[in-house]
Enzyme design. Sequence first.
Site, PDB file in Angstrom:
ATOM      1  N   HIS A  19       0.922  -1.160  -0.038  1.00  0.00           N
ATOM      2  CA  HIS A  19      -0.047   0.046  -0.083  1.00  0.00           C
ATOM      3  C   HIS A  19       0.852   1.178  -0.008  1.00  0.00           C
ATOM      4  CE1 HIS A  19      -3.705   2.353   0.871  1.00  0.00           C
ATOM      5  NE2 HIS A  19      -2.723   3.105   1.734  1.00  0.00           N
ATOM      6  N   HIS A  24     -10.641   3.095  -0.827  1.00  0.00           N
ATOM      7  CA  HIS A  24     -10.874   2.429   0.735  1.00  0.00           C
ATOM      8  C   HIS A  24     -11.310   1.301   0.580  1.00  0.00           C
ATOM      9  CE1 HIS A  24      -9.948   5.033   4.408  1.00  0.00           C
ATOM     10  NE2 HIS A  24      -8.976   5.515   3.448  1.00  0.00           N
ATOM     11  N   HIS A  34     -10.864  -2.160   1.495  1.00  0.00           N
ATOM     12  CA  HIS A  34     -10.868  -3.150   2.540  1.00  0.00           C
ATOM     13  C   HIS A  34     -11.498  -2.520   3.560  1.00  0.00           C
ATOM     14  CE1 HIS A  34      -7.868  -5.448  -0.047  1.00  0.00           C
ATOM     15  NE2 HIS A  34      -8.619  -6.408   0.303  1.00  0.00           N
ATOM     16  N   GLN A  81     -10.359   2.698  11.250  1.00  0.00           N
ATOM     17  CA  GLN A  81     -10.166   4.059  11.806  1.00  0.00           C
ATOM     18  C   GLN A  81     -11.758   4.627  11.914  1.00  0.00           C
ATOM     19  OE1 GLN A  81      -9.083   3.691   9.002  1.00  0.00           O
ATOM     20  NE2 GLN A  81      -6.986   3.992   8.712  1.00  0.00           N
ATOM     21  N   ASN A 140      -3.200   5.681  -7.962  1.00  0.00           N
ATOM     22  CA  ASN A 140      -3.217   4.873  -6.833  1.00  0.00           C
ATOM     23  C   ASN A 140      -3.436   3.708  -7.266  1.00  0.00           C
ATOM     24  OD1 ASN A 140      -3.598   4.414  -3.875  1.00  0.00           O
ATOM     25  ND2 ASN A 140      -5.471   3.867  -4.534  1.00  0.00           N
TER      26      ASN A 140
END
Lengths: 721, 80, 235
Positions: A44, A90, A92, A236, A529
């Site tokens: 990542h 985003h 996973h 998070q 990305n």
Amino acid sequence: MTTEAPAHIQLGMTDAEYDAVVDILGREPRPAELAMYSVMWSEHCSYKSSRAWLGRFPTEAPWVVVGPGENAGVVDLGDGWLAALRIESHNHPSFVEPFQGAATGVGGILRDIFTMGARPIAVWDPIRFGPLDDAHNRYLLDGVVSGIAHYGNAVGVPTLGGEIEFSERYSANPLVNVMALGILKQEQLVLSAASGEGNVAILLGASTGRDGIGGASILASASFDESSGAKRPSVQIGDPFEEKKLIEACLELYERGLVVGIQDLGAAGISCATSECAANGGVGMVVDLDDVPLREDDMNAGEILMSESQERMLAIVEPDDVDEVLELAEKWEINGAVIGTVTAGGTLEVRQHGEVVAEVPAASLSEDAPLYRRPAERPEALDRLWADPVDLPAGLDVGETLLRMLDDPAVGDRSWIYQQYDHQLFLNTVIEPGHDGSLLRIKGTTKGLAVSTDGNGRLCFMDPRRGGARIVYESALNVAVTGARPFAVVDNLNFGNPEKPEIMWQFIETIEGMSAACEALGVPVIGGNVSFYNETDGVDIFPTPVVGMLGFADPMPGHVPRLDQAEPGMEVWLIGPEDPTDFAGTTYSRVVLDHVGGRPSDVDHTIGPKVVDEAVRLAHAGVPVLHDISVGGAAVAVAEICFRSGCGARVDSDDWRTLLSAGPHRFLAVVPPGFDLEVTDVPARRIGTMGGNHIDFGRHGRVPLSLAADVWRNAIPRRMG
Amino acid sequence: MTQVRVSITRKDGLSDPEGVATRRALLDLGYDVGEVHFGRIINLEVDDTDEASVRAAVTAMCERLLANPVIEDYSIEVLS
Amino acid sequence: MTIGRRVAVIVFPGSNCERDVAYAMQLLGADPELVWHRETDLSEFDGVILPGGFAHGDYLRTGAIARFSPVMTEVERLADAGTPVLGICNGFQILCEAGLLPGALVANRDLKFICRPVHLRVESTDSVLTRAATVGDVLRIPLNSFEGNYVAPAPVLDDLENGGVVLRYSDADGSVSDAANPNGSLNNIAGIANGGGNVAGLMPHPERAIETVLGSTDGRILLESFVASLDRVTA
């Protein structure tokens, strides 16, 4: 996982990677150092499997100010204005906890934008799920949309939609990508480099807690299996209120010229921010973890360094400005803490409780990361797929077929989604969600920014090179119909497990296809990305590159084309080449025939850019409606104009297939009778007339407008309840 | 220190969309339930050991900030 | 004309429509200033707007914490003195929490955030928000809220229905029905005013409908009413 495994294995590192760390340090790493390398060298953070191939993308153009590698790409809009664009995934985190996963995705992408000095002005969310007849997929869609709405609406940045796809391939691995756009004046541009020995590192924003420790690396760098529920603590929790204060505080810091460099804290938290700032500036840094505001007192050095607590920034400021920066933090009611000092040399030294817990060459965390050229091999199954084209009937009731297609949630009205997003804040939104591309004005100028996000996993699965090229052209056309010229691209490459040769082959082919299309269109790639390991229990997702296309118009058209401006009596024109046999990857073959087979047609690098140019020209010529034709074919494109304009249409065609076939480089224009389109360079033909209470395909059938509109409007709501 | 739990609920008869939606879901699942109402629980520590004065202080907090007397009722439970 | 009339646009931590409101005020000839919520003296201003957003994160209860921001004591003083005070969306919620307007706003009936244009019928012109409009006018203005569902106890509602309701959700023809009610508000209430008409609040965003390029100019009449009210009273 057994407790006997060595620490580096538990942290996801290979033996060879561990040995490389020992080589760099000339000794065994301390625990905190090992933690830092494991996160920074994860897929990542390091792009270790993809970096070798990303250089293929064309990245240069005279208007590129900042290309790939920084927090966001930046382009020049003239008159001192710049635009910053960034896309991320985003995936996973959103599968583990859809609401918080999607919410923190929004928060992270916004920080990437205002890190550059730009005010974020809009967000888009391309999302992909398994079929909605499954309750868990509905739960995921509902959670993701609510999470995006919760965070985006509260933080005060409009969300202008995105796109959505459904497939079994995404059931166990949904895709949640997020893209953000910001604007700034030239003098506000800030980069993430710490320079100047003696300068001070200030941590701004939220306190640091145990949430998301190793989240980015653990969640995004490993495949999923049945134990994924146990990974929940890595997700998070976002706080849009904290982020809003952080945005305003940072923008005021820039305005007052108080920062030398700044970096957001995302994956790998303090480790990443401090090492990147130091490495980018060619300097070192001494950081004292005792000065980091903590939510829990008993956190060890590794935990503090790896914590992915949200809403934090690291600012590098001159010693004389420290007091002013801390006062400003206090005004905006956020934490501000001096945690480090810039040093000469290139060493990142981290202390805790008076002891050195890490002492590493800062640049080694990023620059010395491993680089893998993994084996790639074309999957043999592709031959069978290409040899199995769609079996078409001689005749077809297109009206009835259209109804079935409109009921598909990927075709139907998406307002159930975008009406949950504030898409108007800042008074810039000229073309709102529900059209091909969004269009934003820049107040006080004649400039407009158009944006579209596009992907088509199924098409890319059937032919990654052609699919990759087609989504670039589709995206270009989507911004062109608003009158904006394609200007810059960001890409989010969502793929399966790169350790499988066929996945690596898909990846390389996709990049080739996308690059060729960008070159033909003259559009630079300014950022991107890569999200690998989108596999669960051994099943990989479709290869799903997502293109974020920025279009630029100066001036904007005086009268911007919209889907709701068709009126009875207006003529419907189809512009671009047509191939009635082109059915591979169409909505018709998927929804009606449940067939995935044949080979998608290729793009045409000669005619493709010309069609885009024609769309831009017509948008400025006062054409009331321009609409890209996508995989639903001309029938669905006409129907969408009908629904938005509240008016039927009659479309005639000798061959029913031309109403449902897909192919790149085509769009519809709806014009008043006698309007001279003046299209000469590319094919154009009149296919019908607006009016009546039906969507009428002549001898190929018809359907009442009200019925079709009802089906279209309810495609998502009726499934979501 | 005295531990206090404040429970806040919507006043009877006022719209409670969360409650209505949840009741509908419970009925769908076959549970025979009447009205369903949502509320909030706030746990407080008050630096005082006299129950009467703790109650008085928390009542004032509820009236001023913790509850909206226009639409909400509250109850106070002194736990320790 | 009311050129130069000064409007305080209050900025709470978490407000997000303050710049849009200031832009609209400027466009309509007033002189807006962004005022931080810790300010305690607004005597230099001719009117006050509480803009939309999520003041203080909307934690605890929407508007509940903002209502105790230092600036609110001064807002209350001005409101009592007859100065025009307007709350839009979150600002409306704060005015209700502060007791400057009756009732409260709770979660939408469908528990979903709603961002789309709605139709509003003007019910009364006795307010700083509607004085330039005509009763029966139908306006198309964007709604953008999660907690826009107006509630009030029966006696309060009865009292309010005596001229305090200034805007109701309607359909495009102005008929008020449950089908035209986007969020479940009692009696389709979208906007209200106090007895003096100088304090008004509404859930939809008139500042989002002031230019053709944004799709509607129907919000102008409401904000023009407010600007025109600025020189009618002195605090």
